[in-house]
Design an enzyme around this catalytic site. Structure first.
Site, PDB file in Angstrom:
ATOM      1  N   LYS A  72      21.508  51.483  21.369  1.00 61.34           N
ATOM      2  CA  LYS A  72      21.768  51.381  22.813  1.00 61.34           C
ATOM      3  C   LYS A  72      22.556  52.609  23.269  1.00 61.34           C
ATOM      4  O   LYS A  72      23.727  52.754  22.990  1.00 61.34           O
ATOM      5  CB  LYS A  72      22.565  50.120  23.172  1.00 61.34           C
ATOM      6  CG  LYS A  72      22.520  49.884  24.689  1.00 61.34           C
ATOM      7  CD  LYS A  72      23.734  49.225  25.290  1.00 61.34           C
ATOM      8  CE  LYS A  72      24.905  50.096  25.557  1.00 61.34           C
ATOM      9  NZ  LYS A  72      24.774  51.048  26.683  1.00 61.34           N
ATOM     10  N   GLY A  94      33.036  55.007  21.015  1.00 60.61           N
ATOM     11  CA  GLY A  94      33.407  54.839  22.419  1.00 60.61           C
ATOM     12  C   GLY A  94      34.901  54.588  22.540  1.00 60.61           C
ATOM     13  O   GLY A  94      35.685  55.016  21.687  1.00 60.61           O
ATOM     14  N   SER A  95      35.273  53.881  23.578  1.00 63.75           N
ATOM     15  CA  SER A  95      36.694  53.684  23.857  1.00 63.75           C
ATOM     16  C   SER A  95      37.313  52.668  22.903  1.00 63.75           C
ATOM     17  O   SER A  95      36.646  51.766  22.400  1.00 63.75           O
ATOM     18  CB  SER A  95      36.867  53.215  25.299  1.00 63.75           C
ATOM     19  OG  SER A  95      36.233  51.965  25.479  1.00 63.75           O
ATOM     20  N   GLU A 101      39.353  50.401  23.786  1.00 58.11           N
ATOM     21  CA  GLU A 101      39.321  49.112  24.494  1.00 58.11           C
ATOM     22  C   GLU A 101      38.030  48.343  24.161  1.00 58.11           C
ATOM     23  O   GLU A 101      38.073  47.169  23.766  1.00 58.11           O
ATOM     24  CB  GLU A 101      39.391  49.422  25.989  1.00 58.11           C
ATOM     25  CG  GLU A 101      39.503  48.237  26.892  1.00 58.11           C
ATOM     26  CD  GLU A 101      39.291  48.649  28.355  1.00 58.11           C
ATOM     27  OE1 GLU A 101      39.187  49.864  28.645  1.00 58.11           O
ATOM     28  OE2 GLU A 101      39.227  47.740  29.202  1.00 58.11           O
ATOM     29  N   CYS A 128      36.290  62.972  21.655  1.00 58.67           N
ATOM     30  CA  CYS A 128      37.250  62.001  21.115  1.00 58.67           C
ATOM     31  C   CYS A 128      38.391  62.688  20.390  1.00 58.67           C
ATOM     32  O   CYS A 128      39.505  62.187  20.373  1.00 58.67           O
ATOM     33  CB  CYS A 128      36.541  60.986  20.229  1.00 58.67           C
ATOM     34  SG  CYS A 128      35.514  61.749  18.991  1.00 58.67           S
ATOM     35  N   GLU A 154      44.562  58.015  26.597  1.00 55.82           N
ATOM     36  CA  GLU A 154      43.440  58.961  26.534  1.00 55.82           C
ATOM     37  C   GLU A 154      42.909  59.199  27.948  1.00 55.82           C
ATOM     38  O   GLU A 154      42.567  58.259  28.656  1.00 55.82           O
ATOM     39  CB  GLU A 154      42.332  58.390  25.646  1.00 55.82           C
ATOM     40  CG  GLU A 154      41.152  59.329  25.495  1.00 55.82           C
ATOM     41  CD  GLU A 154      40.083  58.801  24.537  1.00 55.82           C
ATOM     42  OE1 GLU A 154      39.654  57.644  24.699  1.00 55.82           O
ATOM     43  OE2 GLU A 154      39.685  59.556  23.632  1.00 55.82           O
TER      44      GLU A 154
HETATM   45  P1  NAP Z   1      32.832  52.674  26.592  1.00 58.14           P
HETATM   46  O1  NAP Z   1      32.872  51.635  27.624  1.00 58.14           O
HETATM   47  O2  NAP Z   1      33.625  52.492  25.358  1.00 58.14           O
HETATM   48  O3  NAP Z   1      31.288  52.914  26.236  1.00 58.14           O
HETATM   49  C1  NAP Z   1      30.760  53.246  24.985  1.00 58.14           C
HETATM   50  C2  NAP Z   1      29.496  52.454  24.732  1.00 58.14           C
HETATM   51  O4  NAP Z   1      29.811  51.069  24.574  1.00 58.14           O
HETATM   52  C3  NAP Z   1      28.507  52.519  25.886  1.00 58.14           C
HETATM   53  O5  NAP Z   1      27.193  52.507  25.370  1.00 58.14           O
HETATM   54  C4  NAP Z   1      28.833  51.236  26.620  1.00 58.14           C
HETATM   55  O6  NAP Z   1      27.836  50.808  27.494  1.00 58.14           O
HETATM   56  C5  NAP Z   1      29.047  50.277  25.494  1.00 58.14           C
HETATM   57  N1  NAP Z   1      29.786  49.063  25.856  1.00 58.14           N
HETATM   58  C6  NAP Z   1      30.676  48.900  26.868  1.00 58.14           C
HETATM   59  N2  NAP Z   1      31.132  47.636  26.897  1.00 58.14           N
HETATM   60  C7  NAP Z   1      30.533  46.980  25.886  1.00 58.14           C
HETATM   61  C8  NAP Z   1      30.596  45.651  25.389  1.00 58.14           C
HETATM   62  N3  NAP Z   1      31.368  44.725  25.945  1.00 58.14           N
HETATM   63  N4  NAP Z   1      29.828  45.309  24.330  1.00 58.14           N
HETATM   64  C9  NAP Z   1      29.037  46.221  23.743  1.00 58.14           C
HETATM   65  N5  NAP Z   1      28.924  47.494  24.170  1.00 58.14           N
HETATM   66  C10 NAP Z   1      29.675  47.884  25.219  1.00 58.14           C
HETATM   67  O7  NAP Z   1      33.232  54.060  27.205  1.00 58.14           O
HETATM   68  P2  NAP Z   1      32.992  54.498  28.723  1.00 58.14           P
HETATM   69  O8  NAP Z   1      33.127  53.366  29.677  1.00 58.14           O
HETATM   70  O9  NAP Z   1      31.732  55.237  28.741  1.00 58.14           O
HETATM   71  O10 NAP Z   1      34.215  55.476  28.914  1.00 58.14           O
HETATM   72  C11 NAP Z   1      35.508  54.961  29.178  1.00 58.14           C
HETATM   73  C12 NAP Z   1      36.547  55.686  28.393  1.00 58.14           C
HETATM   74  O11 NAP Z   1      36.269  55.566  26.996  1.00 58.14           O
HETATM   75  C13 NAP Z   1      36.585  57.181  28.604  1.00 58.14           C
HETATM   76  O12 NAP Z   1      37.296  57.550  29.718  1.00 58.14           O
HETATM   77  C14 NAP Z   1      37.213  57.652  27.327  1.00 58.14           C
HETATM   78  O13 NAP Z   1      38.597  57.538  27.403  1.00 58.14           O
HETATM   79  C15 NAP Z   1      36.706  56.703  26.314  1.00 58.14           C
HETATM   80  N6  NAP Z   1      35.567  57.247  25.547  1.00 58.14           N
HETATM   81  C16 NAP Z   1      35.802  57.643  24.294  1.00 58.14           C
HETATM   82  C17 NAP Z   1      34.759  58.168  23.550  1.00 58.14           C
HETATM   83  C18 NAP Z   1      34.959  58.629  22.160  1.00 58.14           C
HETATM   84  O14 NAP Z   1      34.103  59.301  21.609  1.00 58.14           O
HETATM   85  N7  NAP Z   1      36.042  58.271  21.537  1.00 58.14           N
HETATM   86  C19 NAP Z   1      33.495  58.298  24.102  1.00 58.14           C
HETATM   87  C20 NAP Z   1      33.285  57.860  25.416  1.00 58.14           C
HETATM   88  C21 NAP Z   1      34.343  57.342  26.113  1.00 58.14           C
HETATM   89  P3  NAP Z   1      27.898  51.389  29.001  1.00 58.14           P
HETATM   90  O15 NAP Z   1      27.181  52.678  28.900  1.00 58.14           O
HETATM   91  O16 NAP Z   1      27.200  50.415  29.841  1.00 58.14           O
HETATM   92  O17 NAP Z   1      29.348  51.531  29.369  1.00 58.14           O
END
Ligand code: NAP
Ligand code: MG
Length: 506
Positions: free
Chosen positions: A204, A257-258, A260, A313, A410
């Site tokens: 996904k 990803g995040s 959280e 990240c 972050e």
């Molecule tokens: P995110 O919410 O953690 O998204 C990462 C992936 O997880 C996306 O494919 C997302 O889908 C999916 N996801 C979200 N909620 C989920 C759930 N409940 N169950 C399963 N999968 C889920 O990150 P974001 O919203 O794109 O970004 C928010 C913050 O995360 C950023 O500002 C940054 O601080 C952090 N981030 C960190 C990294 C890293 O490499 N460490 C990468 C991206 C972001 P969706 O596309 O629909 O959200």
């Protein structure tokens, strides 16, 4: 300098014929080796981050689509077409896929740049070349997964000769959930070790950046992987992503990803005791010692944060500088930051593109306001750039302290927070004062100083006189709340195999 001067060209910029043709094709889900429609009937709009204009839409896959994809992946996992392959056949398939990614490198780089915003040259060099090299490295592992023979001291079977074959089985169907910062590369980091180990996959992509994953799906088929081995379900995290995490037939989740969302996923995986690996957020420190070579350390620390507009990240987002060199160092990095050419990804002279989305731009700008309100001193940047697109100028906040939110949380944008230190003990303490532990760098010309600091830092990757160096052979992952497990190298294979002990009493 700046986007305002190129706004006209930006609006007029046309993608190449190949990318335009790809964008015109309706997007569907890739399940069991074919394009299918989502049962949801809903679309997710795709925007060009440089203009904010819609360029495409992808389908919003939901639980019923995930069910279909997992069923296809489960059937493929048990099929002779996949399970019957020799390891060398899986190796050859991965090599063929790497060759196809290399063949279409220009298209993939342009598409990634358009979808994510990053400069096309960076997409080509880092994302696409990185994907090719990753596939080739992991291809080699397919033929090198083996167990060991143990002669146990077990006394419960008198007279029998006992031998144990400790082997590693492929874990099964792997659900792969990836973010938007390196969309193709993150997809490949997940797919390649899973396929080398003999697993099957449901990927996904991030809702903002699904295009290169859809392009990759057809390359996977062209390479000759059997239908159902790789499936791509675009959709929202709380729908398609959550359905993958909950699905009883998914054996493992690999997530980037995040922190959280990583925690939600980790908890969800425990319901069915899924294997789970989590590559999460960071707040990586950059320590510049008094004996650093400033000609290297200034651009090095700048690019540690401004590379990929800080959406990394391991971004070096906390800067700690020895008080003895603080003034000249900060003057140097401020000059470097204000000289960075910010613009649309397609422009050849662009060094830093826009952020991925309006949401991310708003989030980063709000952190800058929080940092100023907390008492951070704005040295450069601090605002959006241009009147369209999601640009934020390279930003430095100085004189921060560990209590501030901008130091603890972050931001995931081109914002670095800086403070000075007096002693090495203080630098190490400041660096380790974080819930995160993904990366860290130390800048010093003294080997023993650098080593003494590096060995005390709580981070999965510590770089000396460099930052963000990453290689498929080198374990990658986080201490503390930066994640669980290590990707790359043998560790990535271990994440995708299940140890099994077979006892023979003869
Ligand atoms: P995110 O919410 O953690 O998204 C990462 C992936 O997880 C996306 O494919 C997302 O889908 C999916 N996801 C979200 N909620 C989920 C759930 N409940 N169950 C399963 N999968 C889920 O990150 P974001 O919203 O794109 O970004 C928010 C913050 O995360 C950023 O500002 C940054 O601080 C952090 N981030 C960190 C990294 C890293 O490499 N460490 C990468 C991206 C972001 P969706 O596309 O629909 O959200
Ligand atoms: Mg999200």
């Amino acid at each position: 300098m700046g986007v305002s001067t190129v706004t006209q060209q930006q609006s007029n910029h046309q993608p190449s014929a190949a990318v335009a043709a790809f964008l015109r094709r309706p997007k569907q889900l890739w399940i069991d080796g074919t394009w299918v429609d989502s049962v949801s009937g809903r679309a997710i709009e795709v925007y060009d981050p440089a203009t904010g204009r819609q360029i495409d839409s992808v389908q919003a896959g939901v639980a019923a689509d995930v069910d279909r994809a997992v069923a296809a992946a489960s059937a493929a996992f048990e099929s002779a077409a996949w399970r019957g392959l020799r390891p060398a056949d899986r190796e050859a398939l991965l090599w063929r896929l790497s060759d196809l990614v290399a063949r279409d490198a220009d298209i993939l780089a342009e598409l990634e740049s358009l979808d994510n915003g990053k400069p096309v040259g960076l997409a080509r060099m880092v994302d696409v070349n990185g994907a090719v090299e990753y596939l080739r490295y992991m291809a080699g592992w397919a033929t090198k997964i083996h167990g060991r023979v143990i002669h146990p001291s077990f006394a419960g079977l008198p007279g029998a000769e006992i031998t144990v074959n400790a082997v590693r089985d492929p874990v099964g169907v792997v659900g792969q959930i990836v973010p938007w910062n390196f969309p193709l590369l993150m997809a490949v980091w997940k797919l390649a070790p899973a396929l080398a180990a003999g697993c099957t996959c449901v990927l996904k992509p991030a809702e903002q950046t699904s295009l290169t994953a859809l392009y990759l799906a057809e390359l996977v088929a062209e390479a000759g992987f059997p239908a159902g081995v790789v499936n791509v379900v675009t959709g929202l995290g709380h729908e398609a992503g959550a359905a993958l995490v909950a699905h009883p037939d998914v054996a493992k989740i690999a997530f980037t990803g995040s922190t959280e969302v990583g925690k939600i996923i980790g908890r969800g995986c425990m319901d069915t005791m899924k294997r789970v690996s989590l590559e999460l957020g960071g707040k990586s420190p950059v320590i510049v010692c008094a004996d650093a070579d400033l000609d290297k350390a200034i651009p090095g620390a700048a690019m540690a944060i401004f590379f990929n507009a800080g959406q990394v990240c391991t971004a070096g987002s906390r800067l700690y500088v020895d008080a003895k060199i603080y003034e000249p160092f900060m003057a140097g990095i401020a000059a470097f930051a204000s000289g960075i050419k910010v613009g649309p990804g397609w422009a050849p002279d662009t060094q830093m593109g826009p952020l991925v989305s309006a949401e991310q731009q708003a989030r980063v700008l709000s952190y800058i306001e929080i940092g100023k309100a907390e008492g951070g001193e704005l040295l450069v940047g601090g605002e959006a750039q241009g009147d369209e697109g999601y640009f934020v100028k390279p930003t430095i906040l100085a004189n921060v302290n560990p209590a501030m939110r901008v130091v603890r949380e972050e931001i995931f944008g081109p914002v670095v927070v800086a403070q000075k230190f007096a002693t090495i003990d203080e630098a190490v303490k400041l660096a380790n004062t974080s819930d995160y532990g993904l990366g860290a760098s130390v800048w010093s010309e003294g080997l023993s100083t650098a080593h003494r600091i590096a060995s005390r830092l709580q981070a999965g990757s510590v770089w000396v006189n460099c930052h963000n160096a990453i290689d498929p052979a080198v374990p990658f992952g986080g201490f503390k709340q930066s994640g669980l497990g290590r990707e790359h190298g043998e560790e990535a294979i271990n994440l995708h195999t299940e140890p099994k002990s077979i006892w023979y009493a003869v």
